[in-house]
Design a protein around this motif. Structure first.
Motif, PDB file in Angstrom:
ATOM      1  N   PRO A  12       0.838  -1.201   0.000  1.00  0.00           N
ATOM      2  CA  PRO A  12       0.000   0.000   0.000  1.00  0.00           C
ATOM      3  C   PRO A  12       0.872   1.249   0.000  1.00  0.00           C
ATOM      4  CG  PRO A  12      -0.615  -1.503   1.798  1.00  0.00           C
ATOM      5  CD  PRO A  12       0.691  -1.975   1.250  1.00  0.00           C
ATOM      6  N   GLU A  13       0.384   2.313  -0.653  1.00  0.00           N
ATOM      7  CA  GLU A  13       1.128   3.583  -0.677  1.00  0.00           C
ATOM      8  C   GLU A  13       0.910   4.355   0.628  1.00  0.00           C
ATOM      9  OE1 GLU A  13       1.287   5.898  -4.118  1.00  0.00           O
ATOM     10  OE2 GLU A  13       1.200   4.217  -5.473  1.00  0.00           O
ATOM     11  N   PRO A  14       1.824   5.264   1.021  1.00  0.00           N
ATOM     12  CA  PRO A  14       3.078   5.584   0.329  1.00  0.00           C
ATOM     13  C   PRO A  14       4.080   4.438   0.425  1.00  0.00           C
ATOM     14  CG  PRO A  14       2.914   6.788   2.418  1.00  0.00           C
ATOM     15  CD  PRO A  14       1.623   6.061   2.236  1.00  0.00           C
ATOM     16  N   ASP A  24      -1.748  -0.158  -4.826  1.00  0.00           N
ATOM     17  CA  ASP A  24      -2.789   0.807  -5.200  1.00  0.00           C
ATOM     18  C   ASP A  24      -2.740   1.108  -6.696  1.00  0.00           C
ATOM     19  OD1 ASP A  24      -3.688   1.182  -2.506  1.00  0.00           O
ATOM     20  OD2 ASP A  24      -1.931   2.414  -2.151  1.00  0.00           O
ATOM     21  N   PHE A 323      -2.327   8.003  -4.295  1.00  0.00           N
ATOM     22  CA  PHE A 323      -3.271   7.089  -3.645  1.00  0.00           C
ATOM     23  C   PHE A 323      -3.242   7.288  -2.136  1.00  0.00           C
ATOM     24  CE2 PHE A 323      -1.879   5.079  -7.605  1.00  0.00           C
ATOM     25  CZ  PHE A 323      -3.100   4.935  -8.242  1.00  0.00           C
ATOM     26  N   GLU A 324      -4.429   7.447  -1.549  1.00  0.00           N
ATOM     27  CA  GLU A 324      -4.541   7.651  -0.098  1.00  0.00           C
ATOM     28  C   GLU A 324      -5.226   6.451   0.538  1.00  0.00           C
ATOM     29  OE1 GLU A 324      -3.056  10.163   1.083  1.00  0.00           O
ATOM     30  OE2 GLU A 324      -2.982  11.667  -0.514  1.00  0.00           O
ATOM     31  N   SER A 325      -5.516   6.579   1.825  1.00  0.00           N
ATOM     32  CA  SER A 325      -6.092   5.460   2.570  1.00  0.00           C
ATOM     33  C   SER A 325      -7.524   5.147   2.142  1.00  0.00           C
ATOM     34  CB  SER A 325      -6.085   5.770   4.057  1.00  0.00           C
ATOM     35  OG  SER A 325      -7.030   6.793   4.342  1.00  0.00           O
ATOM     36  N   ILE A 327     -10.139   6.454   3.531  1.00  0.00           N
ATOM     37  CA  ILE A 327     -10.998   6.504   4.726  1.00  0.00           C
ATOM     38  C   ILE A 327     -11.936   7.715   4.650  1.00  0.00           C
ATOM     39  CG2 ILE A 327     -10.986   6.907   7.244  1.00  0.00           C
ATOM     40  CD1 ILE A 327     -10.239   4.063   6.491  1.00  0.00           C
ATOM     41  N   ALA A 355     -16.238   4.053   4.788  1.00  0.00           N
ATOM     42  CA  ALA A 355     -14.974   3.486   5.259  1.00  0.00           C
ATOM     43  C   ALA A 355     -14.591   4.237   6.530  1.00  0.00           C
ATOM     44  CB  ALA A 355     -13.896   3.639   4.198  1.00  0.00           C
ATOM     45  N   ASP A 357     -12.262   4.392  10.232  1.00  0.00           N
ATOM     46  CA  ASP A 357     -11.156   3.909  11.051  1.00  0.00           C
ATOM     47  C   ASP A 357     -11.207   4.595  12.415  1.00  0.00           C
ATOM     48  OD1 ASP A 357      -9.062   2.265  11.636  1.00  0.00           O
ATOM     49  OD2 ASP A 357      -7.779   2.952  10.004  1.00  0.00           O
ATOM     50  N   GLU A 374      -3.448  12.546   9.042  1.00  0.00           N
ATOM     51  CA  GLU A 374      -2.433  11.791   8.289  1.00  0.00           C
ATOM     52  C   GLU A 374      -3.046  10.909   7.206  1.00  0.00           C
ATOM     53  OE1 GLU A 374       0.927  11.070  11.778  1.00  0.00           O
ATOM     54  OE2 GLU A 374      -0.423   9.460  11.174  1.00  0.00           O
TER      55      GLU A 374
ATOM     56  N   ARG B  38     -12.157  -2.560   2.797  1.00  0.00           N
ATOM     57  CA  ARG B  38     -11.881  -1.125   2.699  1.00  0.00           C
ATOM     58  C   ARG B  38     -12.716  -0.330   3.697  1.00  0.00           C
ATOM     59  NH1 ARG B  38     -11.561  -1.214  -3.897  1.00  0.00           N
ATOM     60  NH2 ARG B  38      -9.409  -1.991  -3.999  1.00  0.00           N
ATOM     61  N   ARG B  39     -13.973  -0.753   3.925  1.00  0.00           N
ATOM     62  CA  ARG B  39     -14.789  -0.052   4.924  1.00  0.00           C
ATOM     63  C   ARG B  39     -14.168  -0.152   6.312  1.00  0.00           C
ATOM     64  NH1 ARG B  39     -21.051  -1.725   3.835  1.00  0.00           N
ATOM     65  NH2 ARG B  39     -20.806  -1.902   1.594  1.00  0.00           N
ATOM     66  N   ARG B  43      -5.935  -2.024   3.893  1.00  0.00           N
ATOM     67  CA  ARG B  43      -5.330  -1.686   2.601  1.00  0.00           C
ATOM     68  C   ARG B  43      -4.903  -2.967   1.889  1.00  0.00           C
ATOM     69  NH1 ARG B  43      -3.036   3.559   2.567  1.00  0.00           N
ATOM     70  NH2 ARG B  43      -2.755   3.133   0.338  1.00  0.00           N
TER      71      ARG B  43
END
Lengths: 417, 417
Positions: A12-14, A24, A323-325, A327, A355, A357, A374, B38-39, B43
């Motif tokens: 996964p990125e970064p 991603d 590409f981000e999380s 969320i 989504a 977290d 973040e 993803r929800r 990742r």
């Protein structure tokens, strides 16, 4: 313990290290491939990553074995990890084509494997978008397929400034060969030399062609002044009608290396000429018959587009998104007595499609908020208890700083996933 | 040429033969898996389908080799097609965990391979949803993971009537073992016997347990009357707070066969007991340390859910949707002089995101219309020329029979993809 040379880890990125690949970016490419294939009415299929060795030697002869991941399995079968998808597809189509209306338009995103002993550092696997059409001999099918190829590349943001489809014809080359040589057994060797013209020293090609009885200069003249066949002309007109005329040009330099092509062939290249071919394909009207042992005879055509060159090109042109999380909401739990109620809210939000977290264990409020920032959450959300003892949910848009407060059961309806 | 025994071909629906699998159903399952992961803020990652044999023997000992697709590659490396994802994941996490905030929550959908020589007809590959958490030792992580497992199964329409998560604890069993036996080297053998209790004849288990110095009856009593550990109790409370209490029960019969589990373990079963486990997982706090040769030490937990049992269960409960072509519009070309204009309209519709199909070659109008109905297109669309020479596009909703007529450039805006 390291991974095997030539194989890739997708993170996964970064990305944590230049030596690894982006899961991603790979998903982004897969999504675009799938999406455009479906718009064109292509249906997805898949086959085994391991097949009988015979499936590949039938098509390509024994010399292919040197490039394969092949072995003897515990049941004493000679097997190979698939180096390409077309033989599997031809096998699958031959087995059950009677149950499908023609033309059959199918696609797949297989991972393919090649063991090239001499080239250390080169990849031994890649993913490939394969789109194929069975049961239609008219060049309308070739046009449809090439149009899919063009639109797929355009869906990544690439334009006619970035790439071109070089269109050619095995038939034209076959005619050229037949007019000058009556020994059909030399045709494949001839095609191989033409295929390598751009990559080899002219002197080398010249020598090889002379040995077969061909003139290097005459061939250069054919490549640069040969007129489009009627088939190629029909394809150009078809693509022009779609408004895609700028993306294609006739170029007899292209011939495709594989033995099984029979008609129109094509390759997609970046216009600056920095990379290897982005994609390639063509007609292979005899392969289904060959693979099925003569039982099924269906005209066929297809192309393959690998993920590696495409990714290089998209990177070079700045066309890969960040590409981000992904969320939508980060739930802040600042009062541990409200954790059970927060878990309920998180559950409801996820059930509604968001989504979400949160911190699994107690953490300082500022640390939680920092985490929300973040991972680029769109909102924070938290459960609060009012002085009168009621539970409320407070959602905050991290971009606009706007806040919404309502009953936890209401807030789910007020946010869009 | 046939496919290898134990491997699957995936075809578009409707399926041509009972012996093949549905690519549409597979994609449906993959989409649900991805969407729920993803929800939950997981990742995606992926690793090589081929790894060093050593990666598996380190974790599971040499006896695992009998079940692997392993071979010597052309560079004289001992390699194996991956039988499970966890060793690859542990390797990847150990290599780059410092670049990721904890907890690391990752998922993958790998294809896995096992060569089981004796069982003909059984599959030798399957796909598996793997979700794992690294860097969190609190049972809040176990709760989050089990909640993901429950919500994933619910997303297919399965309810608390259909499945249950049987929750157990290697720690509880470890304590049980330690109170009765001081020879730690026998622990794994003991776990293996417990793991097989449900599948073996009681007499057989009894004999094996006696040989280790354990009482079969006392163990039965522990399984049926043993109280939840504090860890299990915390998980039950956490899941109850989410409203998921009905989906889980403590059941010490579960212990999980694999050597590396260290804490809470669990398995998902259909309530009627018709199928093998739908999913299973637990804590494996020592594996990252083992795989990294002691360099990295991270608590870890995860589960795996295969596609085969899940598919059987969904079929048996009537929860698989009917999969169609997914075509939005079928373009009728009844006047061949309008084919270029029809191609332009098709191009515009596809660019706007619609899935469009049409007859590649001239065909009778009723045959085209029949095809549109067969593939369950939502609309037909056709280009017409008015008496005054203008081009118009006519779209017809095949359900309501309602028609819309407008300029081709306008109709694209009037339809929703």
């Amino acid at each position: 313990m390291d991974r095997l040379p030539g194989f890739r880890d997708f993170y996964p990125e970064p990305l944590p290290h230049p030596d690894v690949w982006s899961a991603d970016a790979r998903n982004y490419i897969f999504d675009k491939w799938r999406s455009m294939a479906r718009r064109y009415g292509f249906r997805e299929y898949d086959g085994p990553p391991l097949e009988s060795l015979e499936l590949y030697t039938t098509k390509s002869g024994d010399e292919i074995v040197a490039q394969l991941y092949n072995f003897t399995d515990k049941g004493q079968r000679e097997v190979a990890m698939r180096p390409e998808m077309t033989p599997t597809l031809a096998r699958m189509v031959a087995a059950h084509e009677r149950n499908y209306k023609k033309p059959i338009k199918w696609f797949a995103l297989p991972q393919l494997f090649r063991y090239e002993r001499q080239q250390k550092g080169r990849l031994r696997e890649h993913f490939q978008f394969n789109a194929d059409v069975f049961g239609e001999s008219d060049v309308a099918a070739d046009s449809e397929l090439i149009s899919l190829l063009i639109d797929t590349l355009r869906s990544f943001g690439l334009t006619a400034e970035d790439f071109v489809i070089r269109l050619s014809s095995r038939n034209a080359w076959h005619d050229y060969f037949n007019q000058r040589c009556t020994d059909e057994s030399k045709a494949y060797e001839f095609y191989q030399i033409i295929d390598k013209l751009e990559r080899e020293q002219p002197e080398q090609s010249k020598t090889k062609l002379s040995a077969l009885g061909f003139s290097f200069e005459e061939i250069q003249s054919f490549i640069h002044t040969g007129q489009p066949t009627a088939e190629l002309d029909a394809i150009l007109k078809n693509l022009a009608a779609r408004g895609l005329g700028d993306f294609v040009k006739v170029d007899y330099q292209v011939i495709r290396g594989l033995a099984y092509y029979t008609g129109v062939v094509f390759e997609a290249f970046d216009k600056k000429g920095e990379f290897r071919a982005i994609a390639g394909g063509g007609r292979y009207d005899n392969l289904v018959k060959l693979i099925s042992g003569g039982k099924v005879n269906l005209p066929a055509l297809g192309f393959g587009m690998g993920d590696v060159v495409l990714l290089e090109l998209l990177k070079a042109r700045g066309l890969l998104p960040k590409f981000e999380s992904g969320i939508d909401l980060f739930c802040l739990i600042e009062d541990e007595t409200l954790r059970p109620d927060s878990l309920k809210l998180i559950q409801d939000l996820r059930s509604a499609g968001f989504a979400v977290d949160y911190s699994l264990t107690p953490a300082k409020p500022d640390k939680q908020f920092k985490r929300a920032q973040e991972i680029k959450a769109a909102f924070t959300i938290k459960v609060e208890r009012t002085p009168s003892g009621e539970l409320m949910a407070r959602a905050k848009n991290l971009q606009s700083r706007e806040e919404k407060v309502s009953a936890p059961s209401e807030i789910v309806k007020n946010l869009k996933p």
